[in-house]
Each structure stands twice: as structure tokens, then as C-alpha cells.
Scaffold this active site. Structure first.
Site, PDB file in Angstrom:
ATOM      1  N   ASP A   1       0.856  -1.178   0.000  1.00  0.00           N
ATOM      2  CA  ASP A   1       0.000   0.000   0.000  1.00  0.00           C
ATOM      3  C   ASP A   1       0.896   1.233   0.000  1.00  0.00           C
ATOM      4  O   ASP A   1       1.757   1.380   0.884  1.00  0.00           O
ATOM      5  CB  ASP A   1      -0.897   0.019   1.240  1.00  0.00           C
TER       6      ASP A   1
ATOM      7  N   ASP B   1     -15.106  -2.860  -1.682  1.00  0.00           N
ATOM      8  CA  ASP B   1     -14.716  -2.609  -0.303  1.00  0.00           C
ATOM      9  C   ASP B   1     -15.989  -2.372   0.504  1.00  0.00           C
ATOM     10  O   ASP B   1     -16.776  -1.473   0.171  1.00  0.00           O
ATOM     11  CB  ASP B   1     -13.809  -1.386  -0.208  1.00  0.00           C
TER      12      ASP B   1
END
Length: 242
Positions: free
Chosen positions: A8, A129
Site C-alpha cells: 500500500d 470494499d
């Protein structure tokens, strides 16, 4: 069954967030290219990369870091975060990204996702998500009224390569993947599903090889790898049945 190590990116470095909160970032490596090379050397076959700044900004913000990653590995890299138009999709695929992950735009403009999947067979992934079962967008900053399973079903006939399903409430907190909701989602569609959010230990790795989880394409691991809670060699050996 694929175990995807995650990188990330925030401000050009490798971080992990807790429940998607940008102010809850822990820096793990300031050299994304070196981190990617390390993962490949450990034996991982695929890499999952997210441009966190891009997810909030709506356009790629860590392009230089992604370029460095691509220059340092030969394994396939899938990338998400701020990719919201055909030009960006084309640019990343031309650079060598194996699969592009489309999240917010899958809610805002599903037709664009369908068009992209037709133009780039096998290279478009939908990122779903969810917080409390409902889809979150804009870098998880907003929660919509759409159920995750309904969004997944909307792309059933679109030709997307996979769905990355992330349980936000478990992301980065090492409480274990929400196997129940993830497997239920996978059963609801014919699209391969990748589990994400909360992978915590070798117990989760062992869970991946149980018969009911065989429906999944794999799972993503971030913090547990960086913190040493999962030994890469042991995890990969379990997945290979050794």
C-alpha cells in the site's frame, strides 16, 4: 490458491492502514521497489499494489513508486487506487501492470468497467470494499447504500477477471479474514473472488485450503507479513500442500 502480498503506497512509501484511516498509517519500507523484490525473492508469484493517495484524489498519485516496483519484479502486479477512466487504465496496462483494479468507478460508472473488460480481457478486476456489508467508495471515505453482493452481481456477465472483496472493519487490525461473508459472496457469483482485510496468521492460511474456500482465487496479506506474524515460506508451503 494465490497468496498476494500487499504494498500500500502513501506519499511514495510502503504503509499499512488500520480500517482504511489515512491518519493511522504505519510506514514499513521507504523503498517500494526493494519491498517488491523482497516479496518475489520470498517465492510469491503475484503482487497486489494500492495507491492510497490516488484512491482519495481520484487519480494516480504514486506513479513513480509503482514504476519502481515494476522495474524490480517479473511477477504479475495488480494495481488499484484512483484509476477511474480509460486513459488511466490503458496507461497502466501499457506500462506492464497485469491487472487494473477498479473500485469507486465500479459504483459511479459501471458501464466504463464493462467497456474496459471488453477492451482488456482478463485484465480488469473490480474492487469491492465493504463496511457492514455496504460498499464504500472514495478511498473508503464514503459508504453507499449498495450491498456488496448486489454490486458483484451487477458485473456477473461483464467479463471481469476477478473481484477483490475487502472487509474494511477488519483491514489492518489482524483479526482474521471475514471468511463467511467472503465465501458467501463467491458463491453468489461466478466471478473469481480474492479475500482481503484482516489476514492475521497461519490459521488464515490453513483456512484458505479448506474445501469451502476452494471457490476463491486467493487472499491478500499485508500487515501480518510485515510484522512477521506469517512466515512466507511456511505459508506458501501450506498452500502448495507440503
Amino acid at each position: 490458491m494465490i497468496l498476494f502480498p500487499a504494498i500500500d503506497l502513501k506519499d511514495g512509501v510502503c504503509v499499512r492502514l488500520k480500517k482504511g484511516e489515512m491518519d493511522q498509517a504505519t510506514i514499513y519500507n521507504t523503498d517500494p521497489g526493494a519491498q517488491a523484490a523482497d516479496f518475489e525473492a520470498m517465492g510469491f508469484s503475484h503482487l497486489h499494489v494500492v495507491d492510497l493517495n490516488g484512491a482519495f484524489a481520484g487519480s494516480s498519485q504514486n506513479s513513480a513508486a509503482v514504476d519502481t516496483i515494476l522495474a524490480n519484479v517479473t511477477m504479475p502486479v495488480q494495481l488499484g487506487g484512483g484509476i477511474r477512466d480509460h486513459a488511466a487504465i490503458d496507461a497502466w496496462l501499457d506500462k506492464g501492470i497485469a491487472r487494473v483494479i477498479l473500485g469507486t468507478i465500479a459504483v459511479r460508472d459501471p458501464e466504463l468497467v464493462r467497456e474496459a473488460a471488453k477492451r482488456h480481457p482478463g485484465k480488469i478486476v473490480v474492487g469491492i470494499d465493504a463496511r457492514g456489508g455496504k460498499v464504500a467508495v472514495e478511498g473508503w471515505a464514503e459508504t453507499s447504500d449498495m450491498l456488496a453482493v448486489d454490486l458483484a452481481k451487477a458485473f456477473e456477465d461483464a467479463g471481469v477477471a476477478a473481484i477483490v472483496y475487502t472487509d474494511i472493519d477488519r483491514d489492518g487490525v489482524l483479526t482474521g479474514i471475514n471468511w463467511g461473508s467472503t465465501i458467501d459472496l463467491a458463491k453468489a457469483v461466478s466471478i473469481p473472488v480474492i479475500a482481503s482485510g484482516g489476514l492475521a496468521s497461519l490459521d488464515d492460511i490453513t483456512r484458505m485450503i479448506q474445501p469451502d474456500a476452494a471457490i476463491l482465487e486467493g487472499a491478500i496479506s499485508g500487515r501480518a507479513l510485515y510484522d512477521g506474524r506469517i512466515d512466507p515460506a511456511e505459508a506458501l508451503a501450506i498452500l502448495k500442500g507440503k
